[in-house]
Design a protein around this motif. Structure first.
Motif, short mmCIF file in Angstrom:
data_model
loop_
_atom_site.label_atom_id
_atom_site.label_comp_id
_atom_site.label_asym_id
_atom_site.label_seq_id
_atom_site.Cartn_x
_atom_site.Cartn_y
_atom_site.Cartn_z
N TRP A 146 14.07 8.31 18.60
CA TRP A 146 13.91 9.23 17.47
C TRP A 146 12.74 10.19 17.56
CZ3 TRP A 146 9.46 9.20 14.49
CH2 TRP A 146 8.55 8.14 14.77
N LEU A 163 4.72 15.56 13.36
CA LEU A 163 3.96 14.34 13.60
C LEU A 163 3.46 14.32 15.04
CD1 LEU A 163 3.40 11.64 11.96
CD2 LEU A 163 5.33 10.70 13.24
N ILE A 178 10.78 3.23 10.05
CA ILE A 178 11.13 3.29 11.47
C ILE A 178 10.47 2.14 12.22
CG2 ILE A 178 10.79 4.60 13.59
CD1 ILE A 178 11.13 7.16 11.94
N ALA A 179 9.25 1.82 11.87
CA ALA A 179 8.55 0.73 12.56
C ALA A 179 9.32 -0.58 12.41
CB ALA A 179 7.13 0.59 12.00
N LEU A 180 9.72 -0.86 11.18
CA LEU A 180 10.46 -2.11 10.97
C LEU A 180 11.83 -2.05 11.67
CD1 LEU A 180 10.80 -4.87 9.80
CD2 LEU A 180 11.44 -3.87 7.60
N ARG A 193 0.85 -1.20 0.00
CA ARG A 193 0.00 0.00 0.00
C ARG A 193 0.89 1.25 0.00
NH1 ARG A 193 -2.88 1.14 4.92
NH2 ARG A 193 -1.64 -0.27 6.22
N TRP A 224 15.22 -3.71 18.33
CA TRP A 224 14.85 -4.01 19.72
C TRP A 224 15.19 -5.46 20.09
CZ3 TRP A 224 13.74 -0.55 23.33
CH2 TRP A 224 13.19 -0.97 24.53
N ASP A 246 -2.60 1.35 12.50
CA ASP A 246 -3.05 0.95 11.16
C ASP A 246 -2.07 -0.04 10.54
OD1 ASP A 246 -4.60 1.23 8.64
OD2 ASP A 246 -2.68 2.06 7.95
N LEU A 276 0.94 9.57 14.99
CA LEU A 276 1.87 8.45 15.03
C LEU A 276 1.17 7.19 15.53
CD1 LEU A 276 4.67 7.29 14.64
CD2 LEU A 276 5.30 8.16 16.90
N TRP A 319 10.99 1.95 20.99
CA TRP A 319 12.09 2.53 20.20
C TRP A 319 11.88 4.02 19.95
CZ3 TRP A 319 16.65 0.35 19.41
CH2 TRP A 319 17.51 0.90 18.45
N MET A 339 8.18 -1.35 18.55
CA MET A 339 7.84 -0.14 17.82
C MET A 339 7.61 1.03 18.77
SD MET A 339 5.28 -2.00 15.12
CE MET A 339 4.34 -0.53 14.73
N TYR A 380 11.81 6.34 21.89
CA TYR A 380 12.71 7.20 22.69
C TYR A 380 13.94 7.58 21.88
CZ TYR A 380 16.47 3.84 23.60
OH TYR A 380 17.54 3.00 23.46
N ARG A 434 -5.15 -8.10 10.52
CA ARG A 434 -6.51 -8.27 9.99
C ARG A 434 -6.76 -9.70 9.51
NH1 ARG A 434 -8.91 -3.34 9.07
NH2 ARG A 434 -7.49 -2.78 7.39
N GLN A 456 -0.93 5.76 12.77
CA GLN A 456 -0.15 5.09 11.74
C GLN A 456 0.34 3.73 12.23
OE1 GLN A 456 2.04 6.64 8.81
NE2 GLN A 456 1.82 8.83 9.25
N TYR A 457 0.86 3.73 13.46
CA TYR A 457 1.37 2.46 13.99
C TYR A 457 0.24 1.44 14.11
CZ TYR A 457 6.29 3.53 15.05
OH TYR A 457 7.62 3.78 14.96
N SER A 510 12.58 -0.48 14.28
CA SER A 510 12.34 -0.64 15.71
C SER A 510 12.21 -2.11 16.07
CB SER A 510 11.07 0.09 16.12
OG SER A 510 11.11 1.45 15.74
N MET A 511 11.39 -2.81 15.29
CA MET A 511 11.17 -4.22 15.57
C MET A 511 12.48 -5.01 15.51
SD MET A 511 7.71 -4.57 13.29
CE MET A 511 7.85 -6.32 13.02
N ARG A 520 8.63 6.77 5.59
CA ARG A 520 9.50 7.07 6.73
C ARG A 520 9.04 6.32 7.98
NH1 ARG A 520 9.37 11.57 10.39
NH2 ARG A 520 11.21 11.37 11.75
N ILE A 521 7.76 6.46 8.29
CA ILE A 521 7.26 5.85 9.53
C ILE A 521 7.31 4.32 9.44
CG2 ILE A 521 5.21 5.58 10.99
CD1 ILE A 521 6.65 8.31 11.07
#
Lengths: 196, 196, 196, 196
Positions: free
Chosen positions: D169, D176, C157-159, C148, C165, D187, D181, D165, D162, D167, C194, D184-185, C161-162, C153-154
């Motif tokens: 960035w 944002l 960062i999410a990936l 999608r 961590w 979703d 945020l 982490w 997610m 802290y 989902r 987005q996370y 982070s995962m 950017r977000i």
DNA sequence: TATGAATGAGTGTTCATTCAT
DNA sequence: TATGAATGAACACTCATTCAT
């Protein structure tokens, strides 16, 4: 072809020479055995194959200056001549010794207190004998009427000061030869600044 | 409420004084902060409540001698008089400075190379200015006919040697006062050894 | 002459390994050179036969993680394939790097600020490049219609982070292999929670 | 006029705030009591009028984050609603806590190991309870059919990663917002990257 | 409430020297 | 003859904390 001089490099001498340069520039305590090793291209620990200890290195440097100055004084006193001539010769030899061995002389004057107490005593005794010799020349000059009746102790110290201080500034390689400097110092001491 | 003892001891000064003595006797690198602390009765770490660093201690000692000798020379040059008189005054002040601060003077002459390069440059520049001053007096003496036409550089070094070397041997507390020693040195330099 | 044991132990490597463990557990500043020495059975001072400095130890640890992660990303980008496949491969390699070097990874994430400013800059630049690489994969996935049109950017960062961590909790020795974890993370990221 | 609130500034709070900033930037062990004192304009020793010890400072910082996150989780679980809604609310609160207290959060994640063993245990227990809460939401979501039957443990860790982490960035002051945020996370986690 | 002084333990690092190889 | 490794003491300096004032 017998009687060959030992072919091996005299490492002892090379180490002492390197140490003298480093001690003069950085001080005895400011010089590490690693510094000395690096200067001749071996590891610090390997130095001990050739030498006894760091203090021994210092001792040999100090000793070489001490012995030469003692011998110089003894020879000047033994060879006689006029007190003025002897004064000139003392100055010449001392300036030559210091000028030609400035690093060692610097170590001699600055670092001898790092020797063991016994060795320090030997150095002090040697200096005392040297100054005694100088004073004996001054005394004979006064007796013979070559010199005024100055205070022998102070005059001796004054000349000693002029000669020894040479380690701070004098390099014989330059425009001023040892002979010229000895001439000037002797002349100044004998004639003073007074115009004739 | 009479008889109040001054409430604050100036620890800075006491530490510097102790350090000067130790640096003079054992050398800068041969003296530990523990030594200095022990000399005034506190722990090594506690010294840092009062001082910046070991090198700063050395700097303050060296600086005190340097500044005083600069000021002395400036005053002698400013006050004029005959070159012989000025030479005498220079000797008097320098011998007094060295004699009354022998430990600091010893540190000044032996340990200044342990300062940072920048601080070493300042010391060298100061010494150069002092010697310039001395040579200017000699030059004026020659111009005015008070002195023979000697080599100013060498004569300057000779006098400097006599004065500076005092740190090695001279204590003003003894039989020889600063004035007497300055008299003798000035007389020797001006009149020489030649009998009249 | 069979059966020779390798004559030299690689002490450098052993020290770095010990340091990594201690830095991870106690922090860089909470670990003394004495701690590190004790961990491999020598005195603190003896460490310096093998290493440069404490900071150099940290640098080598941080660097090893940094260089490997850079190389991994470069290889994944170079080998092409579908964005989903690349995402999976990135996760796999990063989790493997962190999982198999958890102590070093912990040091990398927690202690890099103890490096010199210049070295910190290098680390930051390397991280930036890695994240750029990840975003380029996400962008291509969107262009190709595999993903999608999310915020790159977000999502990056999410990936990140995962994956990062993982140093906090993941040990690959247990029931969950690196492959399994990478599969689950990739599936979660691509398919979400989902139900179909 | 009794019952006045103490007029004096709350130094405690100011010291903790200063300490949080310094601990976050320089680390707990890289920050001296002198640094903290300087930050609020008093001497290091004077801090002890207001605080117990350096470790106590750390404890208060870590505790404040820990207690708030515990309370947040408890409230979200208590207020019920759909699992998706709860997940969103958990993300929102955690990102807000971390974003609005980034220095403290950094200290929480990096420095808690400098606490006493007992206090470390309390922190670990608290984190465990928080993660249990998160997993219970995931489990309920699966039971209710809102989520696929994913591995609850791994999915929980993924979301925790997610959020925590952040802290590293996230600054809520920028473009944002916390709400955006969290949206987005949530979703991304629920819908994944798959195109519809 | 805050200060300035002190403590004593601890820091990373260097040093002269020894020694098996 | 030289090496590489190790030692154990020492170094300048910093630290958290205490305490009289």
């Amino acid at each position: 072809m017998p009687d060959r001089v030992p072919a091996t490099t005299d490492y002892q001498a090379a180490i002492i020479e390197a140490a003298a340069g480093l001690f003069a520039r950085q001080g005895y305590r400011g010089t590490s055995m690693r510094d000395i090793g690096a200067a001749i291209g071996i590891h610090a620990g390997s130095l001990y194959v050739h030498i006894e200890s760091k203090e021994d290195l210092l001792h040999q440097i100090v000793n070489s200056i001490m012995l030469q100055s003692e011998q110089d004084m003894a020879e000047v006193l033994a060879q006689g001549g006029t007190p003025i001539g002897q004064l000139h010769e003392i100055a010449l030899r001392d300036l030559r010794l210091i000028g030609e061995n400035r690093e060692r002389a610097t170590v001699f004057f600055h670092e001898w207190r790092n020797l063991s107490p016994q060795r320090q005593e030997v150095v002090i005794a040697s200096r005392d004998r040297w100054e005694d010799g100088l004073r004996s020349v001054l005394r004979r000059g006064i007796e013979l009427g070559e010199f005024r009746a100055v205070d022998v102790r102070i005059t001796g110290i004054a000349l000693t000061s002029m000669l020894n201080w040479a380690y701070v500034w004098y390099s014989p390689g330059g425009e001023l030869s040892v002979e010229q400097l000895a001439d000037q110092y002797a002349d100044l001491l004998v004639a003073g600044l007074r115009p004739r």
